[in-house]
Every structure is written in C-alpha cells, then in structure tokens.
Enzyme design. Structure first.
Site, PDB file in Angstrom:
ATOM      1  N   ASN A 164      68.731  -5.771  -1.219  1.00  0.00           N
ATOM      2  CA  ASN A 164      69.121  -4.388  -0.898  1.00  0.00           C
ATOM      3  C   ASN A 164      68.997  -3.558  -2.163  1.00  0.00           C
ATOM      4  O   ASN A 164      68.628  -4.053  -3.233  1.00  0.00           O
ATOM      5  CB  ASN A 164      70.551  -4.355  -0.329  1.00  0.00           C
ATOM      6  CG  ASN A 164      70.884  -3.000   0.268  1.00  0.00           C
ATOM      7  OD1 ASN A 164      70.103  -2.446   1.039  1.00  0.00           O
ATOM      8  ND2 ASN A 164      72.010  -2.421  -0.102  1.00  0.00           N
TER       9      ASN A 164
ATOM     10  N   ARG B 296      62.493   6.944   3.940  1.00  0.00           N
ATOM     11  CA  ARG B 296      62.845   5.685   3.300  1.00  0.00           C
ATOM     12  C   ARG B 296      63.986   5.072   4.099  1.00  0.00           C
ATOM     13  O   ARG B 296      64.461   5.654   5.072  1.00  0.00           O
ATOM     14  CB  ARG B 296      63.186   5.853   1.797  1.00  0.00           C
ATOM     15  CG  ARG B 296      63.744   7.159   1.318  1.00  0.00           C
ATOM     16  CD  ARG B 296      65.126   7.475   1.790  1.00  0.00           C
ATOM     17  NE  ARG B 296      66.067   6.391   1.578  1.00  0.00           N
ATOM     18  CZ  ARG B 296      67.208   6.219   2.209  1.00  0.00           C
ATOM     19  NH1 ARG B 296      67.574   7.101   3.143  1.00  0.00           N
ATOM     20  NH2 ARG B 296      67.994   5.206   1.962  1.00  0.00           N
ATOM     21  N   GLY B 297      64.416   3.902   3.660  1.00  0.00           N
ATOM     22  CA  GLY B 297      65.412   3.159   4.444  1.00  0.00           C
ATOM     23  C   GLY B 297      64.675   2.188   5.355  1.00  0.00           C
ATOM     24  O   GLY B 297      63.749   2.587   6.082  1.00  0.00           O
ATOM     25  N   ALA B 298      65.098   0.914   5.323  1.00  0.00           N
ATOM     26  CA  ALA B 298      64.317  -0.139   5.975  1.00  0.00           C
ATOM     27  C   ALA B 298      64.059   0.109   7.468  1.00  0.00           C
ATOM     28  O   ALA B 298      62.897   0.088   7.909  1.00  0.00           O
ATOM     29  CB  ALA B 298      65.006  -1.488   5.751  1.00  0.00           C
TER      30      ALA B 298
ATOM     31  N   ASP C 222      67.498  -4.578   3.035  1.00  0.00           N
ATOM     32  CA  ASP C 222      66.061  -4.370   3.251  1.00  0.00           C
ATOM     33  C   ASP C 222      65.383  -5.643   3.709  1.00  0.00           C
ATOM     34  O   ASP C 222      64.375  -5.609   4.411  1.00  0.00           O
ATOM     35  CB  ASP C 222      65.406  -3.843   1.980  1.00  0.00           C
ATOM     36  CG  ASP C 222      65.791  -2.386   1.779  1.00  0.00           C
ATOM     37  OD1 ASP C 222      66.906  -2.132   1.289  1.00  0.00           O
ATOM     38  OD2 ASP C 222      65.002  -1.516   2.182  1.00  0.00           O
TER      39      ASP C 222
ATOM     40  N   GLN D   1      70.167   8.043  -3.910  1.00  0.00           N
ATOM     41  CA  GLN D   1      70.299   8.125  -2.445  1.00  0.00           C
ATOM     42  C   GLN D   1      71.751   8.382  -2.034  1.00  0.00           C
ATOM     43  O   GLN D   1      72.013   9.059  -1.042  1.00  0.00           O
ATOM     44  CB  GLN D   1      69.815   6.814  -1.788  1.00  0.00           C
ATOM     45  CG  GLN D   1      68.310   6.611  -1.812  1.00  0.00           C
ATOM     46  CD  GLN D   1      67.878   5.786  -3.004  1.00  0.00           C
ATOM     47  OE1 GLN D   1      68.533   5.768  -4.041  1.00  0.00           O
ATOM     48  NE2 GLN D   1      66.753   5.109  -2.880  1.00  0.00           N
TER      49      GLN D   1
HETATM   50  O1  MRU Z   1      64.554   2.699  -1.568  1.00  0.00           O
HETATM   51  P1  MRU Z   1      65.216   3.020  -0.261  1.00  0.00           P
HETATM   52  O2  MRU Z   1      65.943   4.317  -0.293  1.00  0.00           O
HETATM   53  O3  MRU Z   1      64.285   2.898   0.898  1.00  0.00           O
HETATM   54  O4  MRU Z   1      66.311   1.890  -0.089  1.00  0.00           O
HETATM   55  C1  MRU Z   1      67.113   1.863   1.045  1.00  0.00           C
HETATM   56  C2  MRU Z   1      68.147   0.812   0.979  1.00  0.00           C
HETATM   57  O5  MRU Z   1      68.177   0.023   0.073  1.00  0.00           O
HETATM   58  C3  MRU Z   1      69.079   0.677   2.143  1.00  0.00           C
HETATM   59  O6  MRU Z   1      70.297   0.163   1.699  1.00  0.00           O
HETATM   60  C4  MRU Z   1      68.432  -0.259   3.134  1.00  0.00           C
HETATM   61  O7  MRU Z   1      67.220   0.217   3.598  1.00  0.00           O
HETATM   62  C5  MRU Z   1      69.249  -0.720   4.242  1.00  0.00           C
HETATM   63  S1  MRU Z   1      70.012   0.297   5.397  1.00  0.00           S
HETATM   64  C6  MRU Z   1      69.133   1.482   5.971  1.00  0.00           C
END
Ligand code: MRU
Length: 456
Positions: free
Chosen positions: A344, A137-139, A334, A293
């Site tokens: 986000n 996960r993470g954008a 995101d 997270q």
């Molecule tokens: O649901 P997730 O864990 O994928 O969400 C991730 C986030 O919201 C992060 O803040 C975002 O991807 C930006 S930085 C990597």
C-alpha cells in the site's frame, strides 16, 4: 489530453450512464444493511443530481471555478443551484463518468483540491497516460477506468479489419498494464477484458458485437467494484470499536475514498458508513508525503461527507499512537499477496509497526480484486519508484538543493503478521492469511467474526 467540460447537447447520454450506474447500485442493495443502503441511496441520488442540471461536477471553465467548498451536510439535492452559486458538496461520487458513447471523463485528481476539472479520454492509450500521470489513481479506480478505456478502443475499432482491431487491443492492453506496476486491479481488469475478447473470437467479423461484449465486461467490473465497496463498508462497520462517551478515533493513510475506488471507497468507505450510522467519529488523516493524497484528497472527501477530521504530518502519527489517541488504523491496499503481506501507499508499514507497538488494531480494507494469489509474498510485489521531483518540490516549489539524491518508492509492504484483519467483500479475513485468502478467492464466504472492541 485536454481539459473539458460537457457541452449542452450531451446531457442525455450522461444521464443515461448515471441511471445505469445508479441501477447497478440499487440492484446490489438487497443484500446490504440499512446503513449501507442509505449510503447507496445517497450515492445514487448524488449521481442523478450531477446529471439533472449540470450540478457540481460539470465545470466548463476550469480556470475560474474553485473546487466545491466543503459542506457539513451529506444530503444530495436535486435542486438546481442559482447561477453562479456552487452546489453544496456531498460525499460519494465517482471519479469518472461517460461524456458520450466514445468519451470517458476523469476527474483530474492532480488538481484537487484547488479546482475540479475533468480530462477526457477516448481509448486505451489515452487512459493509460491518464493513469500513469495520476489524473486518476487508487487501485480499484484505475482497474475500472482501464477496463472502460480498453472497451472504448474496441468500440472505436468496430468497423476496422479484425486483425487491425486485435493489434490495437493488444497494444492498448500492454500499455495499460505497464501504466502503473503495483496495483493488481489494473492488470486484473485488463486480463478480464482480454479473456472476454478471446472468448468472443478476437478475429470475429462482428466488430460491433465484439465491442459490446467488451463494454459489458467493463460495466461488470464497475458494478462489481461498487458492490464490493458497499459490502466492505458494511463488514468494516462491524469491526469498529464503540468507545463509550467519546468519538471513535480512526487514523488513515493516503486516499481510499470514492476518488480512489468509485462511489464508496475502501477504508474511507467504512469511515463514511460509520458516519452515516451516526456513530460519533473523528479521523486523523496522514498527509501522505510526498504526493499528499491525504492532505489534498482525503480531507476534501471527508469535508464533503461532513466527517470530523484532523490533518497531521506523517511523522506525527507515532506520538498520537503513543498518547493512546487512536482506536484503530484503517488503510487500503494496492496488492495483497497470497500470504497476506500488503502493498500500500508508502508510509503504511511504519503505521503497522506503530500499531503493534501500541496495541492498536490495524485493518486493511481491500476488495478481492486487490488480492493476487500469483504473488506469493510481499517480496514479489513490484514497487513503483516515482520521480525525484515529487520529493524535492512541494507543489512546484523546490525544497531541497538541486542535485540532491532522492529515494521515492510510491508503496511499501506491510508484513501479514502486523495486519489484524483484512476486510474484503467476501468477509473479514483473519490469520493465518494464506488459508483465509485461498478460501475467499475460491468464493467461499469467510466468516465475519463478531466485533472486537480493541485488539492488537
Ligand atoms: O499512488 P496512489 O494514489 O494510486 O496510491 C493509492 C493507495 O495507495 C491506496 O491506499 C490504495 O489504492 C488502496 S485504496 C483505494
């Protein structure tokens, strides 16, 4: 998908992958400052050490091996651990790597911080399932992984008829795009591979050449993301206040480190750069309900990097800010809309409101791959709604009566007017964002202004 550890015969390929990966880092180093250069070296050394002797990452028996204990040191070592001994953990690792030419391994982030195991995926469909199920996960991370997954599909179809290959790729692209809706990095990466596919000739008889072209595009996406992470760390460092006689106090939300972005991270990349620059720093980590997270991943990464930090329930941030105990808030994104509205992790918007109320700068750290000029403003950002189970249970234990109705948006939108600056790899963007974003996306370097010690 099954869990996997690497087999003994697979070392050379993995080593090669990391060498190439480290090479990308080194190639991008010239333009980076000393601090980020050191950070890069750590990262490359870490990547090499992971391969040299089956160090921390390759865990063959997931059920018995706990995730690495946090260490106060960030120095990578190439010495092999004694049998049964865990390698000292370090920061800066990528959440994915190649097992062999056909298999991508993803760290299963659902299971951190309890155990460190990897999940193999071999094509776009399996990669999409891993993204949807939050293995990764993470954008920025899901963009990179999606690109590799699609390239693997092309590779697996290299001997197939061109029509069959195209059908498999188009289906894979669609499944990947639909895996998670909010992060634009995902669709952006898939679009890039499909554009490369179209330019090569989707019906080309040269299946191997076609697969190689898509692989090159995926590797370019990984290299660019890595470069962007280093550059954002460098630029973000300039922004951070330097309080006299005490550590800098940063508050962050969700997980924005290497697990979420690869190698450097976004907001957490800036934090780690400050740490490597030997600036005293302390990080307040929002636990980030409901998926945790912050509690599970950000604490884990900060502990490995040796950064002092404190975990707090999301609702405690208000009193912390009211007490003047936070110098700056750093978050990732995101999807940043064309006007600077920022999607986000849910819980980001309340932090921005608090920051404005208490005169604390609120910085978004996001690569341009997270900016979508096709989304005019925040109202057009699709917000993923996730399962009720994530709210009514905590790690498998029910905390609300059965049948309780639940609202569980995974993201929220922070209006641009609450964002002090957006740190991208192309510069630090300031309001008015529509113009600044248009300039950055057009490729012009946004002017990085001199650091401001404290601003609203
Ligand atoms: O649901 P997730 O864990 O994928 O969400 C991730 C986030 O919201 C992060 O803040 C975002 O991807 C930006 S930085 C990597």
């Amino acid at each position: 998908m099954t869990e996997s550890g690497p087999g003994p015969g697979q070392e050379p390929t993995r080593r090669e992958f990391f060498r190439r990966f480290a090479g990308d880092l080194v190639a991008s180093a010239a333009q980076l400052s000393k601090v980020v250069g050191e950070l890069r070296d750590e990262s490359a050394a870490e990547a090499r050490s992971l391969l040299a002797d089956g160090g921390l990452l390759p865990i063959t028996d997931a059920s018995t091996v706990p995730a690495a204990p946090p260490s106060a040191t960030s120095a990578a070592t190439s010495e092999a651990p004694a049998p049964g001994e865990a390698r000292p953990a370090t920061g800066f690792r990528t959440p994915f790597r190649m097992l062999d030419d056909d298999t991508l391994l993803l760290i299963d982030q659902r299971r951190l911080p309890d155990v460190l195991v990897e999940v193999p995926v071999k094509n776009a469909a399996e990669t999409a399932a891993a993204i949807r199920d939050m293995v990764v996960r993470g954008a920025p991370a899901i963009g990179q992984v999606a690109a590799i997954g699609l390239a693997l599909s092309a590779r697996s179809m290299r001997l197939a008829q061109p029509y069959a290959r195209r059908a498999v790729l188009e289906t894979g692209a669609e499944v990947l795009r639909g895996a998670r809706p909010t992060a634009i990095n995902l669709g952006g990466a898939v679009d890039r591979l499909m554009a490369r596919s179209a330019s090569f000739g989707e019906l080309s008889e040269d299946g191997a050449g076609f697969a190689a072209a898509l692989w090159d595009e995926a590797m370019a996406i990984v290299a660019e993301a890595t470069d962007a992470g280093g550059r954002m760390a460098e630029l973000g460092l300039e922004l951070l206040p330097r309080p006299a006689g005490r550590p800098l106090e940063i508050l962050t939300h969700c997980n924005t480190g290497p697990l979420a972005a690869g190698q450097f991270g976004t907001a957490l990349g800036v934090v780690q750069a400050a740490h490597f620059a030997e600036r005293p720093i302390h990080v307040w980590v929002d636990e980030t309900r409901p998926y945790l997270q912050g509690a599970r991943l950000t604490t884990w990464e900060l502990a490995q990097a040796g950064v002092d930090h404190t975990l707090l329930p999301d609702g405690a941030a208000a009193s912390l800010l009211a007490a003047g105990r936070v110098d700056a808030i750093l978050v990732g994104a995101d999807r940043v809309a064309a006007n600077g509205d920022t999607g986000n992790k849910v819980g980001t918007y309340p932090l921005a409101v608090l920051a404005a109320r208490h005169g604390v700068p609120f910085y978004v750290v996001a690569p341009t791959s997270s900016i979508d000029q096709g989304t005019p403003d925040g109202s057009a950002i699709p917000i993923e709604e996730r399962s009720a189970d994530e709210v009514v249970t905590v790690r498998g234990i029910r905390i609300a009566p059965a049948g309780t109705k639940v609202f569980n948006p995974a993201f929220d939108v922070t209006p641009a007017e609450l964002v002090t600056a957006i740190v991208t790899e192309r510069g630090i963007l300031r309001p008015p964002y529509r113009e600044a974003i248009a300039a950055a996306m057009a490729g012009s370097e946004a002017s990085a202004r001199s650091p401001r010690p404290r601003e609203a």
